[in-house]
Design a protein around this motif. Structure first.
Motif, mmCIF file in Angstrom:
data_model
loop_
_atom_site.group_PDB
_atom_site.id
_atom_site.type_symbol
_atom_site.label_atom_id
_atom_site.label_comp_id
_atom_site.label_asym_id
_atom_site.label_seq_id
_atom_site.Cartn_x
_atom_site.Cartn_y
_atom_site.Cartn_z
ATOM 1 N N LYS A 272 29.967 39.587 44.156
ATOM 2 C CA LYS A 272 31.077 40.271 43.487
ATOM 3 C C LYS A 272 30.914 40.253 41.966
ATOM 4 C CE LYS A 272 35.120 40.387 45.301
ATOM 5 N NZ LYS A 272 36.444 39.986 45.751
ATOM 6 N N ALA A 273 31.871 39.672 41.232
ATOM 7 C CA ALA A 273 31.809 39.751 39.766
ATOM 8 C C ALA A 273 30.713 38.868 39.166
ATOM 9 C CB ALA A 273 33.161 39.350 39.177
ATOM 10 N N LEU B 242 42.261 35.458 33.047
ATOM 11 C CA LEU B 242 42.893 36.769 33.092
ATOM 12 C C LEU B 242 42.909 37.310 34.515
ATOM 13 C CD1 LEU B 242 41.304 38.465 29.953
ATOM 14 C CD2 LEU B 242 43.297 36.964 30.112
ATOM 15 N N ASN B 243 43.730 38.312 34.741
ATOM 16 C CA ASN B 243 43.711 38.997 36.033
ATOM 17 C C ASN B 243 42.352 39.635 36.217
ATOM 18 O OD1 ASN B 243 46.921 39.475 35.165
ATOM 19 N ND2 ASN B 243 46.495 38.811 37.236
ATOM 20 N N SER B 244 41.879 39.610 37.464
ATOM 21 C CA SER B 244 40.608 40.256 37.793
ATOM 22 C C SER B 244 39.427 39.648 37.043
ATOM 23 C CB SER B 244 40.683 41.752 37.463
ATOM 24 O OG SER B 244 40.803 42.468 38.654
ATOM 25 N N SER B 245 39.443 38.338 36.871
ATOM 26 C CA SER B 245 38.324 37.690 36.186
ATOM 27 C C SER B 245 37.430 36.922 37.152
ATOM 28 C CB SER B 245 38.842 36.773 35.075
ATOM 29 O OG SER B 245 39.701 35.794 35.611
ATOM 30 N N GLY B 246 37.732 36.945 38.444
ATOM 31 C CA GLY B 246 36.821 36.334 39.421
ATOM 32 C C GLY B 246 37.317 35.053 40.069
ATOM 33 N N LYS B 247 38.565 34.659 39.805
ATOM 34 C CA LYS B 247 39.067 33.393 40.347
ATOM 35 C C LYS B 247 39.133 33.418 41.880
ATOM 36 C CE LYS B 247 42.955 33.959 38.084
ATOM 37 N NZ LYS B 247 42.702 35.283 37.485
ATOM 38 N N SER B 248 39.757 34.454 42.412
ATOM 39 C CA SER B 248 39.882 34.523 43.875
ATOM 40 C C SER B 248 38.515 34.643 44.532
ATOM 41 C CB SER B 248 40.723 35.727 44.287
ATOM 42 O OG SER B 248 42.033 35.582 43.824
ATOM 43 N N SER B 249 37.581 35.281 43.834
ATOM 44 C CA SER B 249 36.244 35.455 44.415
ATOM 45 C C SER B 249 35.568 34.107 44.655
ATOM 46 C CB SER B 249 35.371 36.309 43.504
ATOM 47 O OG SER B 249 36.003 37.545 43.275
ATOM 48 N N ASP C 110 30.468 46.363 48.880
ATOM 49 C CA ASP C 110 31.617 45.806 48.155
ATOM 50 C C ASP C 110 31.288 44.459 47.535
ATOM 51 O OD1 ASP C 110 33.717 47.758 48.864
ATOM 52 O OD2 ASP C 110 33.255 47.110 50.901
ATOM 53 N N VAL C 111 30.454 43.705 48.228
ATOM 54 C CA VAL C 111 30.225 42.315 47.830
ATOM 55 C C VAL C 111 29.095 42.188 46.810
ATOM 56 C CG1 VAL C 111 29.492 40.061 48.708
ATOM 57 C CG2 VAL C 111 31.127 41.436 49.994
ATOM 58 N N LEU C 112 28.073 43.022 46.932
ATOM 59 C CA LEU C 112 26.926 42.891 46.029
ATOM 60 C C LEU C 112 27.359 43.096 44.584
ATOM 61 C CD1 LEU C 112 23.789 42.664 45.686
ATOM 62 C CD2 LEU C 112 23.793 45.178 45.643
ATOM 63 N N HIS C 113 26.972 42.178 43.728
ATOM 64 C CA HIS C 113 27.279 42.295 42.303
ATOM 65 C C HIS C 113 26.701 43.610 41.773
ATOM 66 C CE1 HIS C 113 28.038 41.251 38.234
ATOM 67 N NE2 HIS C 113 26.758 41.199 37.913
ATOM 68 N N GLU C 114 27.562 44.374 41.122
ATOM 69 C CA GLU C 114 27.172 45.732 40.748
ATOM 70 C C GLU C 114 25.975 45.774 39.798
ATOM 71 O OE1 GLU C 114 30.857 47.811 40.334
ATOM 72 O OE2 GLU C 114 29.815 49.505 39.388
ATOM 73 N N GLU D 101 43.839 28.522 42.348
ATOM 74 C CA GLU D 101 43.918 29.537 41.309
ATOM 75 C C GLU D 101 45.337 29.477 40.773
ATOM 76 O OE1 GLU D 101 42.961 33.305 43.024
ATOM 77 O OE2 GLU D 101 43.827 34.424 41.364
HETATM 78 N N1 LIG Z 1 30.749 44.076 43.769
HETATM 79 C C1 LIG Z 1 31.223 43.776 42.574
HETATM 80 N N2 LIG Z 1 30.430 43.826 41.484
HETATM 81 C C2 LIG Z 1 30.912 43.528 40.272
HETATM 82 N N3 LIG Z 1 32.177 43.155 40.027
HETATM 83 C C3 LIG Z 1 33.006 43.080 41.083
HETATM 84 C C4 LIG Z 1 32.589 43.380 42.397
HETATM 85 N N4 LIG Z 1 33.642 43.221 43.232
HETATM 86 C C5 LIG Z 1 34.678 42.834 42.464
HETATM 87 N N5 LIG Z 1 34.309 42.764 41.178
HETATM 88 C C6 LIG Z 1 35.146 42.406 40.031
HETATM 89 O O1 LIG Z 1 35.771 41.172 40.308
HETATM 90 C C7 LIG Z 1 37.046 41.135 39.689
HETATM 91 C C8 LIG Z 1 38.086 40.719 40.719
HETATM 92 O O2 LIG Z 1 37.882 39.416 41.034
HETATM 93 P P1 LIG Z 1 39.032 38.470 41.603
HETATM 94 O O3 LIG Z 1 38.322 37.250 42.044
HETATM 95 O O4 LIG Z 1 39.859 39.212 42.573
HETATM 96 O O5 LIG Z 1 39.864 38.199 40.280
HETATM 97 P P2 LIG Z 1 41.099 37.228 39.994
HETATM 98 O O6 LIG Z 1 41.370 36.402 41.191
HETATM 99 O O7 LIG Z 1 40.638 36.421 38.815
HETATM 100 O O8 LIG Z 1 42.234 38.126 39.622
HETATM 101 C C9 LIG Z 1 37.311 42.528 39.151
HETATM 102 O O9 LIG Z 1 37.071 42.513 37.755
HETATM 103 C C10 LIG Z 1 36.289 43.387 39.841
HETATM 104 O O10 LIG Z 1 35.875 44.456 39.014
#
Ligand SMILES: Nc1ncnc2c1ncn2[C@@H]1O[C@H](COP(=O)(O)OP(=O)(O)O)[C@@H](O)[C@H]1O
Ligand SMILES: [Mg+2]
Length: 395
Positions: free
Chosen positions: A11-12, A29-36, A90-94, A326
């Motif tokens: 992912k991120a 921050l929101n969407s910074s990778g915590k849940s991942s 979806d999972v592979l880091h972009e 988180e």
């Molecule tokens: N396959 C991917 N490649 C790159 N970034 C990703 C990928 N999947 C999710 N993300 C990024 O991961 C972030 C979401 O992570 P998440 O763990 O849900 O965040 P948080 O819990 O901190 O709010 C988003 O910025 C999203 O763009």
């Protein structure tokens, strides 16, 4: 206990190595990778529980092959009970860097390092395992010493994972015997919590910090009520079967000034009470070796309640569980700092990570805590909002 988690192309995260402690707080921050981070651990559990990472069977092969083997028909099961991550795409880091991208998750547990690498397949939801490197000691390549080294304990330890989106007040909750009795699992939304309480309400909570000083007894039912009483004074909780239906009912009572009130349905008491119940039960039932993953335990609680949740999580960690959460809450952070200052947790047991993501990559800053509960750094954006706002108010 998981001492370190390494993610590759997940992912991120391009490459990330994250130390974890008995109590780890993932902030940012929101969407910074915590849940991942939580999802990657849950993904391993989910794959293992489905038989897709049956680690022990590699051992003879691994011995022959110098602890590094390719394994067919196994891999990361992306969609299941714990997480639904979609497909490989979806999972592979972009921004992966290799020609043939691979996704890897590594775990250090005590002296052992374990690693799983899977092949990228865009459309698949079972990503095939390419390599398993296990179990090497983190110092070098010493042979495993016993069966305990074969399967990392986080894959088999008692486990809870509570998503940010949990049960809300409802007329009834599911009655799943296998989840509750067989596995002791509360469900990712805490949906089995009420039935769990019905079956395990009479189990004792072990002596120590998990026991609430004002609880009527050491039984889970009374302990849960006492911790909930910190959120809403005088509350008690009851879980009953609904006859003839595969469902259970939750009700609340309150100790009013004129004695106990009538029982009330969850929809007639504050939303936060029901929402936090799974967190309370997960912490109170965590035992040495348990792994508890929590998203936003503070959700829907008033400030003091948020601090109390930190106190409870710290107690679970101090008594030997590993809690990884988180959080967005100053009060949770400060509750953990206070637990350290008051010596309910040692400084080494509390680990803080602050995630800064810009949509393309993630940077992690990790403030350290001292015995007085002071942090050695406050990176910009790390719980500085109160101060920033006050500066503007009085400036
Ligand atoms: N396959 C991917 N490649 C790159 N970034 C990703 C990928 N999947 C999710 N993300 C990024 O991961 C972030 C979401 O992570 P998440 O763990 O849900 O965040 P948080 O819990 O901190 O709010 C988003 O910025 C999203 O763009
Ligand atoms: Mg999140």
């Amino acid at each position: 206990m998981i001492d370190r988690l390494a993610l590759h192309n997940f992912k991120a995260f391009g490459d990330m190595s994250l130390p974890l402690g008995p109590l780890t707080l993932l902030t940012g921050l929101n969407s910074s990778g915590k849940s991942s981070v939580l999802q990657s651990i849950a993904l391993l559990r989910q794959s293992h529980e489905a038989g897709e990472l049956a680690v022990s069977q590699y051992l003879p092969e691994a011995r022959r092959a110098g602890f590094h083997v390719g394994v067919a028909n196994q891999g990361f099961l992306l969609n299941g009970e714990l997480v639904g991550l979609g497909t490989g795409e979806d999972v592979l880091h972009e921004d992966f860097a290799e020609d043939e991208p691979r996704i890897g998750i590594g775990v250090d547990e005590g002296p052992y390092h374990y690693g799983w690498t899977v092949e990228y397949e865009a459309e698949q939801n079972l990503l095939p395992l390419l390599d398993v490197d296990l179990p090497l000691t983190s110092e070098g390549a010493a042979a495993p010493t016993g069966p305990e080294a074969v399967t990392p304990s986080f894959l088999t330890a008692p486990f809870q994972y509570l998503h940010a989106d949990r049960i809300s007040p409802a007329e009834f909750y599911p009655r799943d015997h296998h989840a509750v009795i067989g596995r002791g699992f509360l469900g990712v939304r805490g949906e089995h919590t009420v039935n769990f309480l019905r079956h395990h309400g009479e189990d004792p909570v072990p002596e120590g910090l998990l026991q609430h000083p004002r609880a009527a007894s050491d039984l889970l039912r009374d302990q849960a009520a006492a911790w909930m009483g910190d959120l809403c004074p005088g509350v008690d909780i009851r879980a009953d079967a609904i006859e003839g239906v595969d469902a259970v009912r939750l009700s609340y009572g309150f100790q009013g000034t004129l004695g106990p009130t009538r029982r009330r349905r969850p929809s007639h008491v504050g939303f936060g009470l029901t929402y936090v119940l799974p967190i309370v039960v997960a912490c109170l039932t965590a035992r040495p070796g348990s792994l508890v993953l929590l998203e936003n335990p503070e959700a829907h609680l008033h400030p003091h309640g948020q601090t109390q949740m930190a106190t409870l999580c710290a107690a679970a960690a101090a008594q030997g569980a590993q809690v990884i959460m988180e959080t967005h809450s100053d009060h949770v952070i400060n509750g953990v700092r206070l637990a350290v200052k008051q010596e309910r947790l040692t400084p080494g047991q509390a680990v803080f990570h602050y995630f800064r993501g810009d949509g393309t990559g993630v940077e992690v800053v990790s403030p350290r805590i001292d015995a007085d509960g002071m942090l050695d750094q406050w990176p910009e954006g790390f719980f500085d909002e109160l101060e920033n706002t006050l500066d503007q108010l009085i400036g």
